[in-house]
Design an enzyme around this catalytic site. Structure first.
Site, PDB file in Angstrom:
ATOM      1  N   ASP A  48      12.090  -3.176  -5.738  1.00  0.00           N
ATOM      2  CA  ASP A  48      12.562  -2.633  -4.462  1.00  0.00           C
ATOM      3  C   ASP A  48      13.048  -3.778  -3.575  1.00  0.00           C
ATOM      4  OD1 ASP A  48      12.434  -0.142  -2.529  1.00  0.00           O
ATOM      5  OD2 ASP A  48      11.723  -1.871  -1.383  1.00  0.00           O
ATOM      6  N   TYR A  53      16.741  -7.897   3.439  1.00  0.00           N
ATOM      7  CA  TYR A  53      15.719  -8.853   2.984  1.00  0.00           C
ATOM      8  C   TYR A  53      16.355 -10.215   2.632  1.00  0.00           C
ATOM      9  CZ  TYR A  53      12.861  -4.588   2.285  1.00  0.00           C
ATOM     10  OH  TYR A  53      12.204  -3.392   2.433  1.00  0.00           O
ATOM     11  N   LYS A  79      18.857  -1.014  -0.170  1.00  0.00           N
ATOM     12  CA  LYS A  79      18.981  -0.159   1.019  1.00  0.00           C
ATOM     13  C   LYS A  79      20.122  -0.637   1.911  1.00  0.00           C
ATOM     14  CE  LYS A  79      13.959  -0.083   0.808  1.00  0.00           C
ATOM     15  NZ  LYS A  79      13.548  -1.465   0.529  1.00  0.00           N
ATOM     16  N   HIS A 112      18.383   2.865   5.168  1.00  0.00           N
ATOM     17  CA  HIS A 112      17.133   2.164   5.503  1.00  0.00           C
ATOM     18  C   HIS A 112      16.368   2.818   6.670  1.00  0.00           C
ATOM     19  CE1 HIS A 112      15.347  -2.094   4.828  1.00  0.00           C
ATOM     20  NE2 HIS A 112      14.405  -1.279   5.222  1.00  0.00           N
TER      21      HIS A 112
HETATM   22  N1  LIG Z   1      11.804   0.915   3.792  1.00  0.00           N
HETATM   23  C1  LIG Z   1      11.241   0.142   4.685  1.00  0.00           C
HETATM   24  O1  LIG Z   1      11.545   0.221   5.893  1.00  0.00           O
HETATM   25  C2  LIG Z   1      10.211  -0.835   4.264  1.00  0.00           C
HETATM   26  C3  LIG Z   1       9.437  -1.499   5.230  1.00  0.00           C
HETATM   27  C4  LIG Z   1       8.457  -2.394   4.780  1.00  0.00           C
HETATM   28  C5  LIG Z   1       8.270  -2.613   3.407  1.00  0.00           C
HETATM   29  N2  LIG Z   1       9.081  -1.967   2.499  1.00  0.00           N
HETATM   30  C6  LIG Z   1       8.924  -2.184   1.028  1.00  0.00           C
HETATM   31  O2  LIG Z   1       7.537  -2.051   0.685  1.00  0.00           O
HETATM   32  C7  LIG Z   1       7.092  -3.287   0.095  1.00  0.00           C
HETATM   33  C8  LIG Z   1       5.624  -3.551   0.377  1.00  0.00           C
HETATM   34  O3  LIG Z   1       5.356  -3.600   1.748  1.00  0.00           O
HETATM   35  P1  LIG Z   1       4.915  -4.966   2.466  1.00  0.00           P
HETATM   36  O4  LIG Z   1       5.822  -6.046   2.046  1.00  0.00           O
HETATM   37  O5  LIG Z   1       4.776  -4.638   3.907  1.00  0.00           O
HETATM   38  O6  LIG Z   1       3.508  -5.330   1.934  1.00  0.00           O
HETATM   39  P2  LIG Z   1       2.237  -4.844   1.112  1.00  0.00           P
HETATM   40  O7  LIG Z   1       2.578  -4.674  -0.316  1.00  0.00           O
HETATM   41  O8  LIG Z   1       1.610  -3.708   1.846  1.00  0.00           O
HETATM   42  O9  LIG Z   1       1.360  -6.151   1.307  1.00  0.00           O
HETATM   43  C9  LIG Z   1       1.859  -7.430   0.954  1.00  0.00           C
HETATM   44  C10 LIG Z   1       0.956  -8.502   1.516  1.00  0.00           C
HETATM   45  O10 LIG Z   1      -0.328  -8.430   0.889  1.00  0.00           O
HETATM   46  C11 LIG Z   1      -0.555  -9.608   0.125  1.00  0.00           C
HETATM   47  N3  LIG Z   1      -1.114  -9.169  -1.162  1.00  0.00           N
HETATM   48  C12 LIG Z   1      -0.446  -8.530  -2.167  1.00  0.00           C
HETATM   49  N4  LIG Z   1      -1.279  -8.226  -3.171  1.00  0.00           N
HETATM   50  C13 LIG Z   1      -2.504  -8.681  -2.807  1.00  0.00           C
HETATM   51  C14 LIG Z   1      -3.772  -8.683  -3.455  1.00  0.00           C
HETATM   52  N5  LIG Z   1      -3.934  -8.142  -4.647  1.00  0.00           N
HETATM   53  N6  LIG Z   1      -4.818  -9.238  -2.777  1.00  0.00           N
HETATM   54  C15 LIG Z   1      -4.656  -9.788  -1.564  1.00  0.00           C
HETATM   55  N7  LIG Z   1      -3.475  -9.826  -0.911  1.00  0.00           N
HETATM   56  C16 LIG Z   1      -2.413  -9.276  -1.529  1.00  0.00           C
HETATM   57  C17 LIG Z   1       0.777 -10.309  -0.019  1.00  0.00           C
HETATM   58  O11 LIG Z   1       0.619 -11.697  -0.051  1.00  0.00           O
HETATM   59  P3  LIG Z   1       1.426 -12.715  -1.032  1.00  0.00           P
HETATM   60  O12 LIG Z   1       2.825 -12.208  -1.179  1.00  0.00           O
HETATM   61  O13 LIG Z   1       1.346 -13.995  -0.285  1.00  0.00           O
HETATM   62  O14 LIG Z   1       0.677 -12.760  -2.336  1.00  0.00           O
HETATM   63  C18 LIG Z   1       1.468  -9.884   1.273  1.00  0.00           C
HETATM   64  O15 LIG Z   1       1.037 -10.688   2.352  1.00  0.00           O
HETATM   65  C19 LIG Z   1       8.048  -4.309   0.711  1.00  0.00           C
HETATM   66  O16 LIG Z   1       7.985  -5.545   0.060  1.00  0.00           O
HETATM   67  C20 LIG Z   1       9.358  -3.589   0.619  1.00  0.00           C
HETATM   68  O17 LIG Z   1       9.850  -3.645  -0.700  1.00  0.00           O
HETATM   69  C21 LIG Z   1      10.035  -1.080   2.906  1.00  0.00           C
END
Ligand SMILES: NC(=O)c1ccc[n+]([C@@H]2O[C@H](COP(=O)([O-])OP(=O)(O)OC[C@H]3O[C@@H](n4cnc5c(N)ncnc54)[C@H](OP(=O)(O)O)[C@@H]3O)[C@@H](O)[C@H]2O)c1
Length: 284
Positions: A48, A53, A79, A112
């Site tokens: 994704d 990004y 997106k 988005h």
């Molecule tokens: N459509 C939208 O508007 C929208 C908005 C936000 C996000 N998204 C999508 O959703 C994805 C996920 O959301 P997100 O990026 O907010 O984050 P998330 O997956 O909820 O959390 C990621 C964070 O948690 C840490 N982490 C990951 N696995 C872990 C584990 N097993 N133990 C401890 N810490 C862990 C990562 O650190 P490290 O990377 O340092 O390991 C990072 O800081 C995004 O990357 C994007 O693709 C979409």
């Protein structure tokens, strides 16, 4: 779902692998390249990303460089960024995304956000003309599925009023404490598959004591519990990490089942962290 390559089926029959690899805040360059290579080695086949990004180039490089999975086996989502809404702008932005990712087609393309700051007036009209461009790209075979992100029921209703093709996916913020029940029910009723962004609350919910206690019962960590919770609710989680050990543990969620009682406890938890964004009032 028993493995990363198991799929949900979209309303148009396209298969979508059950866990997507998130890439928001993964910097373009070596970090994004290495994260994608690690994810592919572990067995993720669903990625994704988004134009905003800024990492589509490195993701494309890593996909091209890999000899583990073929393009056909991969599922790649991007997106359309807010400032590029509108018919012509969408077509131009799509061309740039495809070029940066170095792909011939996208598996899924999403609008988005429904109401960018600069389009608050006439947002319904703007969504319709953007969606027309999505429909054109879909009909031309340049995208296998089309959808939206951050759409609440009234945004979806506005889009569907003038749509020829209904959206197949809605990607929204979903994690324990942020369940968006009304939007989830609306999407289920209309056969729109839900993707869960920030399934770990961008890391902010990982120290929650309720989640910690439940996760220990299953010999799992809170991240694994949150990802499994998404799957058991039939949401596609999109966990993001740039850390190989975490990328691996986030995929290790197929050997346990959260009980009905624990699902109920998690489903009814109050807000415990996340973005707090309201799609009607974003300032970007
Ligand atoms: N459509 C939208 O508007 C929208 C908005 C936000 C996000 N998204 C999508 O959703 C994805 C996920 O959301 P997100 O990026 O907010 O984050 P998330 O997956 O909820 O959390 C990621 C964070 O948690 C840490 N982490 C990951 N696995 C872990 C584990 N097993 N133990 C401890 N810490 C862990 C990562 O650190 P490290 O990377 O340092 O390991 C990072 O800081 C995004 O990357 C994007 O693709 C979409």
């Amino acid at each position: 779902m028993n493995k990363l390559s198991d799929c949900f089926i979209l309303s148009n029959g396209v298969e979508i692998p059950c866990i997507g690899f998130g890439t928001w805040q993964t910097p373009n360059g070596e970090i994004a390249f290495n994260a994608i290579k690690a994810a592919l080695e572990i067995g993720y086949i669903h990625i994704d990303t988004a134009a905003i990004y800024g990492n589509e180039k490195s993701i494309g490089d890593a996909v091209k460089d890999n000899d583990i999975v073929s393009r056909k086996e991969l599922f790649i989502t991007s997106k359309l960024w807010n400032s590029n809404q509108g018919y012509e702008n969408t077509l131009t932005a799509f061309d740039k995304t495809i070029k940066d990712l170095q792909l011939k087609y996208l598996d899924l393309y999403l609008i988005h956000w429904p109401i960018p700051k600069d389009f608050r007036e006439n947002w319904q009209k703007n969504i319709s003309s953007t969606w027309k461009a999505f429909e054109k790209l879909y009909k031309e075979g340049k995208i296998r599925a089309i959808g939206v992100s951050n759409f609440l029921p009234h945004h979806l209703s506005a889009l569907m009023k003038n749509a020829e093709i209904e959206p197949m996916v809605n990607q929204i913020e979903l994690h324990p404490g942020q369940t968006q029940n009304e939007t989830v029910l609306f999407c289920q009723k209309h056969n729109i598959l839900i993707e869960a962004w920030s399934p770990l609350g961008t890391g902010k919910i990982l120290s929650n004591p309720i989640l910690k206690k439940i996760s220990l019962k299953y010999n799992k960590n809170v991240a694994q519990l949150c990802i499994r919770w998404s799957l058991q609710n039939s949401f596609i989680p999109l966990p993001k990490s740039v850390t190989p050990s975490r990328i691996s543990e986030n995929a290790n969620v197929f050997d346990f089942e959260i009980s009905r009682d624990d699902m109920d406890t998690i489903n009814t938890m109050s807000y415990c962290g996340g973005s707090g964004l309201n799609p009607d009032n974003i300032d970007f």
